[in-house]
Design a protein around this motif. Structure first.
Motif, PDB file in Angstrom:
ATOM      1  N   LYS A 112       0.742  -1.250   0.042  1.00 13.73           N
ATOM      2  CA  LYS A 112      -0.033  -0.133  -0.166  1.00 13.73           C
ATOM      3  C   LYS A 112       0.887   1.196  -0.075  1.00 13.73           C
ATOM      4  CE  LYS A 112      -3.861  -2.229   2.152  1.00 13.73           C
ATOM      5  NZ  LYS A 112      -4.784  -2.206   3.180  1.00 13.73           N
ATOM      6  N   ILE A 113       0.818   2.171  -0.998  1.00 16.78           N
ATOM      7  CA  ILE A 113       1.471   3.251  -1.077  1.00 16.78           C
ATOM      8  C   ILE A 113       0.676   4.552  -0.630  1.00 16.78           C
ATOM      9  CG2 ILE A 113       2.949   2.002  -2.729  1.00 16.78           C
ATOM     10  CD1 ILE A 113       1.461   3.457  -5.089  1.00 16.78           C
ATOM     11  N   CYS A 114       1.487   5.643  -1.032  1.00 13.80           N
ATOM     12  CA  CYS A 114       0.706   6.969  -0.829  1.00 13.80           C
ATOM     13  C   CYS A 114      -0.429   7.459  -1.678  1.00 13.80           C
ATOM     14  CB  CYS A 114       1.821   8.079  -0.664  1.00 13.80           C
ATOM     15  SG  CYS A 114       2.383   8.428  -2.286  1.00 13.80           S
ATOM     16  N   GLY A 115      -0.190   6.685  -3.110  1.00 14.75           N
ATOM     17  CA  GLY A 115      -1.203   6.893  -4.198  1.00 14.75           C
ATOM     18  C   GLY A 115      -0.586   6.555  -5.486  1.00 14.75           C
ATOM     19  N   PRO A 116      -1.271   5.842  -6.309  1.00 16.92           N
ATOM     20  CA  PRO A 116      -0.559   5.690  -7.639  1.00 16.92           C
ATOM     21  C   PRO A 116      -0.330   6.510  -8.493  1.00 16.92           C
ATOM     22  CG  PRO A 116      -3.022   4.373  -7.337  1.00 16.92           C
ATOM     23  CD  PRO A 116      -2.554   5.276  -6.032  1.00 16.92           C
ATOM     24  N   GLU A 117      -1.318   7.657  -8.366  1.00 14.68           N
ATOM     25  CA  GLU A 117      -1.086   8.863  -9.090  1.00 14.68           C
ATOM     26  C   GLU A 117       0.045   9.583  -9.180  1.00 14.68           C
ATOM     27  OE1 GLU A 117      -3.296   9.461  -5.245  1.00 14.68           O
ATOM     28  OE2 GLU A 117      -3.861   8.431  -7.377  1.00 14.68           O
ATOM     29  N   LYS A 118       0.658   9.509  -7.688  1.00 18.49           N
ATOM     30  CA  LYS A 118       1.940  10.185  -7.435  1.00 18.49           C
ATOM     31  C   LYS A 118       3.091   9.604  -7.993  1.00 18.49           C
ATOM     32  CE  LYS A 118       0.833  12.713  -3.039  1.00 18.49           C
ATOM     33  NZ  LYS A 118       1.534  13.223  -1.962  1.00 18.49           N
ATOM     34  N   ILE A 119       2.892   8.143  -8.151  1.00 11.93           N
ATOM     35  CA  ILE A 119       3.929   7.254  -8.682  1.00 11.93           C
ATOM     36  C   ILE A 119       3.884   7.514 -10.239  1.00 11.93           C
ATOM     37  CG2 ILE A 119       4.509   4.882  -9.156  1.00 11.93           C
ATOM     38  CD1 ILE A 119       5.207   5.584  -6.373  1.00 11.93           C
ATOM     39  N   LEU A 120       2.862   7.610 -10.581  1.00 16.59           N
ATOM     40  CA  LEU A 120       2.670   7.517 -11.933  1.00 16.59           C
ATOM     41  C   LEU A 120       3.029   9.143 -12.494  1.00 16.59           C
ATOM     42  CD1 LEU A 120      -0.882   5.929 -13.031  1.00 16.59           C
ATOM     43  CD2 LEU A 120       1.531   5.159 -13.487  1.00 16.59           C
ATOM     44  N   GLU A 121       3.006   9.976 -11.808  1.00 16.90           N
ATOM     45  CA  GLU A 121       3.406  11.451 -11.728  1.00 16.90           C
ATOM     46  C   GLU A 121       5.048  11.319 -12.082  1.00 16.90           C
ATOM     47  OE1 GLU A 121       3.405  15.638  -9.547  1.00 16.90           O
ATOM     48  OE2 GLU A 121       1.760  14.420  -9.475  1.00 16.90           O
ATOM     49  N   GLY A 122       5.466  10.992 -10.873  1.00 16.24           N
ATOM     50  CA  GLY A 122       7.149  10.514 -10.932  1.00 16.24           C
ATOM     51  C   GLY A 122       7.501  10.145 -12.013  1.00 16.24           C
ATOM     52  N   VAL A 123       6.934   8.930 -12.442  1.00 17.86           N
ATOM     53  CA  VAL A 123       7.513   8.071 -13.729  1.00 17.86           C
ATOM     54  C   VAL A 123       7.347   9.119 -14.931  1.00 17.86           C
ATOM     55  CG1 VAL A 123       7.230   6.068 -15.067  1.00 17.86           C
ATOM     56  CG2 VAL A 123       7.045   5.829 -12.679  1.00 17.86           C
ATOM     57  N   GLY A 124       6.300   9.872 -14.918  1.00 20.69           N
ATOM     58  CA  GLY A 124       6.272  10.782 -16.092  1.00 20.69           C
ATOM     59  C   GLY A 124       7.339  11.787 -16.222  1.00 20.69           C
ATOM     60  N   LYS A 125       7.697  12.280 -14.743  1.00 22.83           N
ATOM     61  CA  LYS A 125       8.727  13.188 -15.059  1.00 22.83           C
ATOM     62  C   LYS A 125       9.910  12.708 -15.394  1.00 22.83           C
ATOM     63  CE  LYS A 125       6.800  16.101 -11.354  1.00 22.83           C
ATOM     64  NZ  LYS A 125       6.851  16.651  -9.936  1.00 22.83           N
ATOM     65  N   LEU A 126      10.232  11.373 -14.866  1.00 20.91           N
ATOM     66  CA  LEU A 126      11.334  10.856 -15.188  1.00 20.91           C
ATOM     67  C   LEU A 126      11.749  10.705 -16.752  1.00 20.91           C
ATOM     68  CD1 LEU A 126      12.026   8.220 -12.404  1.00 20.91           C
ATOM     69  CD2 LEU A 126      13.407  10.154 -12.897  1.00 20.91           C
ATOM     70  N   ASN A 127      10.344  10.199 -17.420  1.00 22.06           N
ATOM     71  CA  ASN A 127      10.281   9.927 -18.809  1.00 22.06           C
ATOM     72  C   ASN A 127      10.740  11.108 -19.664  1.00 22.06           C
ATOM     73  OD1 ASN A 127       9.550   7.984 -20.382  1.00 22.06           O
ATOM     74  ND2 ASN A 127       7.715   9.528 -21.310  1.00 22.06           N
ATOM     75  N   GLU A 128      10.616  12.398 -19.114  1.00 21.68           N
ATOM     76  CA  GLU A 128      11.217  13.524 -19.860  1.00 21.68           C
ATOM     77  C   GLU A 128      12.924  13.587 -19.930  1.00 21.68           C
ATOM     78  OE1 GLU A 128       9.616  17.150 -17.916  1.00 21.68           O
ATOM     79  OE2 GLU A 128       7.857  16.182 -17.937  1.00 21.68           O
ATOM     80  N   TYR A 129      13.640  12.740 -19.160  1.00 21.97           N
ATOM     81  CA  TYR A 129      14.973  12.600 -19.337  1.00 21.97           C
ATOM     82  C   TYR A 129      15.282  11.652 -20.357  1.00 21.97           C
ATOM     83  CZ  TYR A 129      14.992  15.630 -15.137  1.00 21.97           C
ATOM     84  OH  TYR A 129      15.014  16.609 -14.225  1.00 21.97           O
ATOM     85  N   LEU A 130      14.484  10.551 -20.692  1.00 19.55           N
ATOM     86  CA  LEU A 130      14.639   9.722 -21.801  1.00 19.55           C
ATOM     87  C   LEU A 130      14.869  10.415 -23.178  1.00 19.55           C
ATOM     88  CD1 LEU A 130      12.566   6.833 -20.561  1.00 19.55           C
ATOM     89  CD2 LEU A 130      15.087   7.075 -20.170  1.00 19.55           C
ATOM     90  N   PRO A 131      15.774   9.848 -24.181  1.00 15.88           N
ATOM     91  CA  PRO A 131      15.930  10.144 -25.530  1.00 15.88           C
ATOM     92  C   PRO A 131      14.330   9.859 -26.089  1.00 15.88           C
ATOM     93  CG  PRO A 131      17.655   9.096 -24.907  1.00 15.88           C
ATOM     94  CD  PRO A 131      16.795   9.149 -23.695  1.00 15.88           C
ATOM     95  N   GLY A 132      13.981  10.594 -27.063  1.00 11.90           N
ATOM     96  CA  GLY A 132      12.577  10.647 -27.652  1.00 11.90           C
ATOM     97  C   GLY A 132      12.364   9.357 -27.811  1.00 11.90           C
ATOM     98  N   ASP A 133      13.082   8.722 -28.598  1.00 12.04           N
ATOM     99  CA  ASP A 133      12.623   7.291 -29.223  1.00 12.04           C
ATOM    100  C   ASP A 133      12.496   6.197 -27.901  1.00 12.04           C
ATOM    101  OD1 ASP A 133      15.279   7.362 -28.617  1.00 12.04           O
ATOM    102  OD2 ASP A 133      15.566   5.520 -29.973  1.00 12.04           O
ATOM    103  N   GLN A 134      12.983   6.615 -26.742  1.00 12.95           N
ATOM    104  CA  GLN A 134      12.916   5.873 -25.501  1.00 12.95           C
ATOM    105  C   GLN A 134      11.741   5.966 -24.656  1.00 12.95           C
ATOM    106  OE1 GLN A 134      16.839   5.645 -23.948  1.00 12.95           O
ATOM    107  NE2 GLN A 134      17.508   4.614 -25.525  1.00 12.95           N
ATOM    108  N   GLN A 135      11.066   7.383 -25.071  1.00 13.57           N
ATOM    109  CA  GLN A 135       9.806   7.443 -24.084  1.00 13.57           C
ATOM    110  C   GLN A 135       8.711   6.862 -24.477  1.00 13.57           C
ATOM    111  OE1 GLN A 135       9.525  11.834 -24.600  1.00 13.57           O
ATOM    112  NE2 GLN A 135      11.519  12.310 -23.441  1.00 13.57           N
ATOM    113  N   ARG A 136       8.602   6.025 -25.311  1.00 13.96           N
ATOM    114  CA  ARG A 136       7.367   5.255 -25.910  1.00 13.96           C
ATOM    115  C   ARG A 136       7.451   3.838 -25.368  1.00 13.96           C
ATOM    116  NH1 ARG A 136       4.128   9.052 -26.571  1.00 13.96           N
ATOM    117  NH2 ARG A 136       2.921   7.542 -27.931  1.00 13.96           N
TER     118      ARG A 136
END
Length: 175
Positions: A112-136
C-alpha cells in the motif's frame, strides 16, 4: 534501451545530488549586499540525456515507504500501458506495487502506497529525461533496495490489440 545505461544514469543523479548539497565555504568577511535583489533561478526544463532530478527518485521512494514493513529488503512497482489512442499521445497506465523481505523473492507481497497517481506522476517526470525514441515504452519496473540501490527496466513491446468482442466477430462473419 540499454538498461544498464539508464540505471547508471539514475544512480549517477543520486550520487550527484549528495555531492551537490555541499556548498563552497564563504569567508567570514563576506556579507550579502542589502540592496541586491536575487531572484531565484527558475529550474531548467529537463532535456533528454540530462541527469534526472534526484528529488523525483526520493519522492517515488517516499511514496513506497509509507507501506513498507521494518524488515523490507526490496520494494518495486510495475507500470503497464493499458490504453493508447491512435495518435499515441494519450496513454493510460496501471501500476502494481510490491515489497519483499528477501531480495530473491520475485513474487513479493502487495504494497500500500501513498497513491498510484503520485507514482505515475514521478515516472512521467523521469520520462522527460529519456531520449525521444525511448519515451514510448509500454512497461517499466522500478526496483528499490534497502541498501540504496535502484534499478529500472523498460519494456518496449507493443501492447497487444484488444480482443474483438463477440458481437464484432459475428458482424464480420456475417459479411
Amino acid at each position: 534501451m540499454n538498461r544498464t545505461f539508464l540505471a547508471a544514469l539514475i544512480l549517477g543523479a543520486l550520487f550527484a545530488a549528495t555531492t551537490a548539497r555541499s556548498q563552497a565555504p564563504q569567508t567570514p568577511d563576506a556579507k550579502p549586499a542589502a540592496d541586491a535583489k536575487q531572484e531565484p533561478a527558475a529550474p531548467a526544463a529537463p532535456r533528454p540525456g540530462d541527469q534526472p532530478d534526484p528529488k523525483i527518485i526520493e519522492d517515488l521512494m517516499g511514496c513506497l515507504a509509507t507501506g513498507l514493513t521494518q524488515d523490507w529488503k526490496r520494494a518495486w512497482f510495475v507500470i503497464r500501458e493499458t490504453r493508447r489512442d491512435k495518435t499515441g499521445k494519450d496513454r493510460q497506465y496501471e501500476g502494481n506495487f510490491f515489497y519483499a523481505t528477501d531480495v530473491s523473492d520475485r513474487k513479493g507481497k502487495r504494497l500500500k502506497i501513498c497513491g498510484p497517481e503520485k507514482i505515475l506522476e514521478g515516472v512521467g517526470k523521469l520520462n522527460e529525461y529519456l531520449p525521444g525514441d525511448q519515451q514510448r515504452w509500454t512497461g517499466a519496473t522500478f526496483s528499490f533496495y534497502r541498501d540504496g540501490r535502484f534499478e529500472v527496466a523498460y519494456d518496449f513491446t507493443p501492447p497487444k490489440p484488444a480482443a474483438k468482442s463477440a458481437a464484432k466477430k459475428k458482424q464480420e462473419a456475417a459479411k
